[in-house]
Enzyme design. Sequence first.
Site, PDB file in Angstrom:
ATOM      1  N   PHE A   5       5.924  -8.119   5.044  1.00  0.00           N
ATOM      2  CA  PHE A   5       6.100  -8.027   3.582  1.00  0.00           C
ATOM      3  C   PHE A   5       4.868  -8.680   2.933  1.00  0.00           C
ATOM      4  CE2 PHE A   5      10.369  -8.621   5.438  1.00  0.00           C
ATOM      5  CZ  PHE A   5      11.034  -7.487   4.994  1.00  0.00           C
ATOM      6  N   ASP A  32       3.442  -3.772   5.443  1.00  0.00           N
ATOM      7  CA  ASP A  32       4.089  -3.486   4.164  1.00  0.00           C
ATOM      8  C   ASP A  32       4.412  -1.995   4.139  1.00  0.00           C
ATOM      9  OD1 ASP A  32       4.018  -5.353   1.331  1.00  0.00           O
ATOM     10  OD2 ASP A  32       4.500  -3.230   1.105  1.00  0.00           O
ATOM     11  N   CYS A  42      13.344 -15.240  -2.181  1.00  0.00           N
ATOM     12  CA  CYS A  42      13.155 -15.464  -3.616  1.00  0.00           C
ATOM     13  C   CYS A  42      14.416 -15.095  -4.394  1.00  0.00           C
ATOM     14  CB  CYS A  42      11.948 -14.695  -4.127  1.00  0.00           C
ATOM     15  SG  CYS A  42      12.029 -12.940  -3.815  1.00  0.00           S
TER      16      CYS A  42
HETATM   17  N1  SAH Z   1       3.868 -11.975   0.674  1.00  0.00           N
HETATM   18  C1  SAH Z   1       3.333 -11.466  -0.579  1.00  0.00           C
HETATM   19  C2  SAH Z   1       4.412 -11.012  -1.544  1.00  0.00           C
HETATM   20  C3  SAH Z   1       5.405 -10.053  -0.950  1.00  0.00           C
HETATM   21  S1  SAH Z   1       6.323  -9.141  -2.128  1.00  0.00           S
HETATM   22  C4  SAH Z   1       2.486 -12.567  -1.204  1.00  0.00           C
HETATM   23  O1  SAH Z   1       2.649 -13.734  -0.859  1.00  0.00           O
HETATM   24  O2  SAH Z   1       1.650 -12.256  -2.054  1.00  0.00           O
HETATM   25  C5  SAH Z   1       7.281  -8.139  -1.115  1.00  0.00           C
HETATM   26  C6  SAH Z   1       6.541  -6.978  -0.470  1.00  0.00           C
HETATM   27  O3  SAH Z   1       7.466  -6.379   0.438  1.00  0.00           O
HETATM   28  C7  SAH Z   1       6.095  -5.856  -1.403  1.00  0.00           C
HETATM   29  O4  SAH Z   1       4.708  -5.659  -1.254  1.00  0.00           O
HETATM   30  C8  SAH Z   1       6.864  -4.618  -0.917  1.00  0.00           C
HETATM   31  O5  SAH Z   1       6.071  -3.432  -0.931  1.00  0.00           O
HETATM   32  C9  SAH Z   1       7.204  -4.978   0.492  1.00  0.00           C
HETATM   33  N2  SAH Z   1       8.418  -4.360   1.056  1.00  0.00           N
HETATM   34  C10 SAH Z   1       9.608  -4.160   0.469  1.00  0.00           C
HETATM   35  N3  SAH Z   1      10.505  -3.654   1.347  1.00  0.00           N
HETATM   36  C11 SAH Z   1       9.857  -3.535   2.535  1.00  0.00           C
HETATM   37  C12 SAH Z   1      10.229  -3.100   3.837  1.00  0.00           C
HETATM   38  N4  SAH Z   1      11.460  -2.687   4.082  1.00  0.00           N
HETATM   39  N5  SAH Z   1       9.315  -3.145   4.817  1.00  0.00           N
HETATM   40  C13 SAH Z   1       8.054  -3.595   4.573  1.00  0.00           C
HETATM   41  N6  SAH Z   1       7.638  -4.004   3.371  1.00  0.00           N
HETATM   42  C14 SAH Z   1       8.522  -3.986   2.360  1.00  0.00           C
END
Ligand code: SAH
Length: 387
Positions: free
Chosen positions: A221, A242, A330
């Site tokens: 993620f 992601d 979060c």
């Molecule tokens: N870690 C990042 C923020 C993550 S926000 C930081 O610190 O800046 C959450 C992210 O999860 C988003 O980019 C979204 O596209 C991704 N996401 C959501 N569901 C997902 C899934 N099932 N598998 C992989 N990525 C996912």
Amino acid sequence: MEPRAVLKDKGASRVRSGHPWVYRSDIAEARGRAGDVVRVLDRRGTLLGMGFYNPRSEITLRVATREDEPLDEPWFRVRIEEAIAYRDLLEIDADAYRLLHAEADGVPGLVVDRYGEHLVLQVGSAAVDERLGWIVEALVELLSPHGVLLRADSRARKREGLDTAVRVLYGEVPDSVVVREGTVCYRAHLWSGQKTGGFLDQRENHLAAGRYARGRVLDVFSYAGGFALHAARRAETVEVVDTSELALQAARANAGLNGSENIAFTRSNAFDLLRERSDAGEGYDMVVLDPPAFARTKRELPRARRAYKEINLRAIKLLNPGGALVTCSCSHHFSREAMEETLRAAAADAGATLRVREWRGQAWDHPEVLTIPETRYLKCAVLERLS
Ligand code: SAH
């Protein structure tokens, strides 16, 4: 006639306890229109404070002060000055951070984020909408930014019955800017990125995670690589995961900005990838999990719990002995206690012993107010796998 709202006993006692939100069902009678500042009274007529009124919103009233004072231009200016003074105390090692965090800085419904010379505002209250002129003027006088952007495109605005838009309020605002966070820099997409362009609330956790990084790292993620960029400074290899191609493009560009050639980019559903890798017996020295909020409401909690357990179980299985799990949530509704319980269950299923290295929260520029539990939402545990 002066706008005012009389609260039922339940609403009044909640406000007295220090919580600024009053739900529609807790209001006995009200006089005013959306965007008004109203006097807030209990049934006996005792003043509880002054609040932002919006009859279209489920949270119909947000108490902004418990004093009998006008919420005029100087009032907003003082709140902004105080918010800036608090950030000055924090000695933030970055030029992108939250300058004003709504209720936690005394202005319900207003968020101000700073990205170097630019400011990005989020507004979730009709009263703040109507007073944006004062707010922008104060920000310009106090900070001399190159530009101020309004990101009025959040889901919260729809719930408040407010229109949505993204527009410049002052000066010029480019599509994106490069900002620094500790020893790395990244490009924040102010007009179109998630939130106001970056996950500023994770800033201190990004820096902390960087200190644990070594060997082989998996950042799941990842969005634009918030954790990965720091990890890449110490690790041999980092792989970001992601589902969003835009996120991966941004992560790739950020790796380039930092000259990090040890980052790989994988577009995949995290649930599938974690299962496949753990079934294949892969090993990592650090795994980061930073999923989107799985529980946006209380009703979603049971499903969210299962999802958190699943990704954490898989991640723990992937850890080499001595490896670190940096795991985040979060969701305000998924409490720290519930998260601990879930992590315990995952560790038990994996047959792993995990030492707690740190329990962390959102960065201190996103302050919590003790009497407003909703201002505490981000949790980040750093766990070390002993065996
Ligand atoms: N870690 C990042 C923020 C993550 S926000 C930081 O610190 O800046 C959450 C992210 O999860 C988003 O980019 C979204 O596209 C991704 N996401 C959501 N569901 C997902 C899934 N099932 N598998 C992989 N990525 C996912």
